[in-house]
Write an enzyme that holds these catalytic residues in place. Structure first.
Site, PDB file in Angstrom:
ATOM      1  N   GLY B 149      42.608 -10.142  44.025  1.00 27.93           N
ATOM      2  CA  GLY B 149      42.886  -8.727  43.838  1.00 27.93           C
ATOM      3  C   GLY B 149      41.722  -7.889  44.333  1.00 27.93           C
ATOM      4  O   GLY B 149      40.704  -8.416  44.800  1.00 27.93           O
ATOM      5  N   CYS B 150      41.873  -6.580  44.213  1.00 28.66           N
ATOM      6  CA  CYS B 150      40.876  -5.667  44.772  1.00 28.66           C
ATOM      7  C   CYS B 150      39.610  -5.628  43.925  1.00 28.66           C
ATOM      8  O   CYS B 150      38.508  -5.855  44.422  1.00 28.66           O
ATOM      9  CB  CYS B 150      41.487  -4.282  44.929  1.00 28.66           C
ATOM     10  SG  CYS B 150      42.394  -3.710  43.486  1.00 28.66           S
ATOM     11  N   TYR B 151      39.765  -5.355  42.623  1.00 31.82           N
ATOM     12  CA  TYR B 151      38.581  -5.337  41.759  1.00 31.82           C
ATOM     13  C   TYR B 151      37.895  -6.699  41.790  1.00 31.82           C
ATOM     14  O   TYR B 151      36.677  -6.803  41.744  1.00 31.82           O
ATOM     15  CB  TYR B 151      38.976  -5.044  40.309  1.00 31.82           C
ATOM     16  CG  TYR B 151      39.501  -3.650  40.077  1.00 31.82           C
ATOM     17  CD1 TYR B 151      38.714  -2.537  40.366  1.00 31.82           C
ATOM     18  CD2 TYR B 151      40.773  -3.437  39.542  1.00 31.82           C
ATOM     19  CE1 TYR B 151      39.191  -1.247  40.135  1.00 31.82           C
ATOM     20  CE2 TYR B 151      41.255  -2.153  39.309  1.00 31.82           C
ATOM     21  CZ  TYR B 151      40.460  -1.059  39.608  1.00 31.82           C
ATOM     22  OH  TYR B 151      40.926   0.208  39.375  1.00 31.82           O
TER      23      TYR B 151
END
Lengths: 346, 346, 346, 346
Positions: B149-151
């Site tokens: 994911g991004c985080y």
């Protein structure tokens, strides 16, 4: 009854213009004179056409403001308020300083962070720190008030009840703050040029911002011990608002319920503090144009962290609104006079 | 040489559309088929008119994508990738999952945070976690890749060198993250309706976001001990970008110089990581539309805090770009193929 | 003196919420009841947390509003106001309609653009069109008022003095309008999803917008002859405001001075109209959150064109503010009561 | 094959920086030298950190650029290009001027709008006007090219097919244009200071913008008769893009079908022009970061108006992209070389 005569020095900056707006709606005060070095001789409404027909008062000199006013608000670069404050004291005017000159009690700390000195130590002893929710009784009836900065309002209000009730560790506090761009003032610069700031987000003055010692002073006074704070401000591509996400370590055994109760009791009766229901996170949008400070509380039981998030409008509770609140206290008006604003919701 | 045939399932969501954009500029791969449940039968350029004349390919079904592609990228709601991955494995296709189904190694943890189970445990054992800067050698030549994911890309990249060199305490880590709104997807909702999000800023899913266990998994693997993390995401009123402001406590005696050196050595030769010069803070704007992760380091010697700030484009290094980087590794292409984008600076 | 009891049907939409805000600050009126189909049983401040502690009134039903109010404001989809208006008339309540049901005098025109009919022709004969600067005397004391739309306020106010003094040709008028996104309402949709609208700008319903016949009706009544208008609306990525850039052809020999004089005379004494000084262009920002309509005039002597630009806040002068202005006229209050707002300048 | 050596004078302004970006992706050209008066001695990536590791070239002097380049792009304030162009001609370099010095054929008109004169009339006779879709054959192989302005690209492309086919009246043309703020350059000023521009919208230089005579020159050349234009530019709170909404009066009997056909035929084979399907309106968002000009056509049969709307990225088709397109024509490259950009869709 005659209205209190208000003067604003530095009226064409954002903080100054916002004070004018609030005074125009105040039931017991009226704008008597305004000054501006850059726009002397021009109407405030030439600088801010939104004010056309509502405040066409012309900017004069600082001297004219002093002469015509009972209370002087000064929105000046730091260092310039000391002499003006002295003049006000000599002539029996009240003085509310939007800058940093009178905020720090320690000349050593002031000197370290601002590279200046206290011109008149006696004057500094007279000054009170104008954060009403924490120091209300000291402010009443005073003539020389140091209005806190924006971050320095949002962060202590978020942390104080936990700290003064000993529910979190006094060490290791962190304030990760995000501010709208009006906090940087009206003067154009490269960073805040629209095409550069738009669609951007960054931290600035990481662990080096001048509001740090001011927050530490407040927190230390409340906690009764020396507190240090890791403070990282960020710049949001929005006009108004500060969101302060504050982190502390829970003391062993402390529950979310205890924390919530401490905040409820501490802020009970505080008109300008809205404690949000469990699970709701504070949002800068909901305090825009108002003097409210919204606070939301969270506990991360997995890690033992306490998270308090506060939101204020940096130009109102973080500047002009709090200054008017201080004026109300100083002159014995209803504390909320002129500040019960119903904001646009969108 | 014939190009690798790429299929995208869920091509009309933001991540899917971004994969298409990158593949269109890839020297060794070509878009072979795309699918969309909501827009089946429509051209991608009807959904995204920016692509008109550049990608007028029509959305088909998931089955058509499977049939025509050598590698399938899936941008689907969690839970839907497991069966699709199994099909790919059976038919000898590579599968790169943009969702969460294969990211967590522990079914127990997956079940706790996602309320689902592992349909085929063997399949999960085959999956590799596609964060190339940390797990490059495991990814090479693999067929089943869980794209982070991004985080969960931004935070570990910011913390790993300090952690694996034992320069900060493994306990008490905090990630205060701010994300652009494309991270929430293309489907309209109230919070992301323009008039509501505009001029707003808030935290959400405070200490309760599903990316938490994924970051903890990565950090624990690197640190060689169990790490927990206090994670607070915030929503920025901008389209793209994640800024992760990460806080740790310095081990006694550690200097900023040591820290900086550890990062330089760890990331030397990493094309997609740009370590910023001392005093410069990472900004989401400077990584927009690229696969870069910019990292800036700060030490607050007054409080003993270490602050690492990383910035990525959530749709590129935080999604589609990293997925292409993983594809490059899986198929033996130059790791940067199709990703050396010169972004617009404003 | 007892305050006028105000009810708002459809209070949780943008127009409804804005009426509530204005009534909360009105010296002679008070909010008595609000309704919402979608949020029945919820406090208005749950829907708009900005109103917390300021308006925690709970949304009830339309029937409850009718029962408790002296005047009913209705912000409903078109078609739904006719029956409600009839009920109000039967029970002696005043009714101010924010929708289009009573704006057009010709049923044929209404039917063509809205695909509806006049349920009760007598009711339509009672309705007055609530654009006070043009039709003030007709509005005083009335019970059934059709509040104009946003474009339909901005465009006629920009053109009327030129038209009624015969200074421009009645043929060939063009209105190129740009509106903030709140004009499209609170319901999320794809176009107004933040990532899609942000950094975009486009025209919509080109020469096909339903406000066209309403503007033509007003202009024709003022000009005393049938006027047609080319109308192209555009969508701005900002929350509030309409800028109407209106083009006409100067009649032979007409000077800018004559035009300016005609506007000055026509709008002399109009509190809510601010005619800008020569050379200054109207800006939506300067009318935000107010009931002002700013107008600027230009002559292109090279081409013989007349250009009148008006700016309003689509939610205030273009909706809720004008509705309150109409209420003031209907009930004999000071026309500006509750509307002398000093707006934030930034 | 050796690449063409490109120099950019004024590389740190927005147009200059954008030329650098495009040249970095050009298959047959390479950046040889850049100059900047304000940032001499600094890397371009210090000014634009987005370019870090991608273009760390250091800014030198104008003389260095001249020495090292085969073609010089100049992005300078008007008046400064004439001498530079003369130097280039003397030394056999090609010169592409982003400014206005060589755009107008009539010295009288130039003198009236720019208050300058033609230093060397022979030089002006050599210059060609670089709008390839209209004047392609004149540009091929030329050494001195005046690159059009942004509005002056968008408006003629929208109107030419209707005008040259005699489908609209040549009199009474109106261009209501809206531009993103990068068009105003990188230098900070009050109007474009973030807090002031944000949430604002206004017209500027109404009927007085310097691009007017340039558009009239182009339209007159195409129409074969003198054309005047009413031109009103507006400033959008977005970074990039121009939307030109152009109005003309239909000649009697002309149908929408005829108009659409004229545009289709005129722009058939033009890679950079995308004629939108009936009913779709051009949007600046869909051309961002590309060299496309999207055009949509509407007829208002009620009023006899023709409406052509064009959208370009003011920094690409309105500046740097078109300049590269001109370079391609001048040097015999594929016209689209380096310009087939797949833009991010959000």
């Amino acid at each position: 009854m005659e209205k209190l005569k208000v003067g604003v020095v530095g009226a064409t900056g954002y903080a100054g213009a916002e004070i004018c707006r609030l005074i125009l709606g105040h039931p017991q005060a009226e704008l008597a004179a305004i000054s501006s070095v850059s726009f002397e001789g021009m109407a405030l409404s030439s600088v801010y056409p939104a004010y056309a027909h509502l405040c066409d008062m012309v900017c004069g000199t600082q001297e004219q403001v002093l002469e015509k006013s009972d209370v002087v608000f000064a929105a000046l670069p730091h260092g310039l308020s000391q002499e003006l404050a002295a003049q006000c004291m000599r002539t029996g005017k009240a003085f509310i300083d939007m800058g940093a000159d009178f905020r720090l009690e320690s000349e050593e700390v002031y000197s370290k962070w601002y590279d200046g000195s206290f011109a008149d130590k006696e004057l500094h002893r007279q000054a009170v720190y104008g954060l009403p929710e924490l120091f209300r009784e000291k402010i009443r009836g005073k003539k020389l008030i140091a209005n806190p900065g924006c971050y320095t309002t949002a962060v202590p209000l978020a942390l104080v009840p936990a700290l003064e009730n000993g529910l979190i560790e006094p060490a290791g506090l962190i304030a990760d703050c995000k501010s709208g761009v009006t906090g940087a003032g009206r003067k154009p610069n490269q960073q805040n040029h629209y095409p550069e700031l738009n669609e951007s987000f960054t931290a600035y003055k990481v662990a080096a911002h001048r509001h740090t010692p001011e927050m530490e002073q407040t927190l230390s006074q409340i906690a009764g011990q020396e507190i240090t704070l890791t403070f990282v401000p960020h710049l949001l591509p929005i006009n108004r608002g500060i969101l302060a996400t504050c982190y502390g370590r829970l003391k062993v055994g402390v529950t979310e319920e205890q924390l919530r109760k401490a905040y409820e009791e501490r802020y009970q009766g505080e008109y300008f503090i809205r404690l949000l229901p469990e699970g709701k996170a504070a949002n800068v949008k909901y305090v825009r144009f108002t003097n409210f400070c919204d606070i939301s509380l969270f506990v991360d039981s997995r890690t033992g962290s306490f998270i308090a998030i506060s939101a204020i409008d940096n130009m109102v509770k973080g500047a002009a609104g709090q200054a008017v609140q201080n004026m109300n206290l100083a002159f014995g008006f209803e504390e909320t006079a002129g500040l019960k604003l119903v904001p646009p919701a969108f």
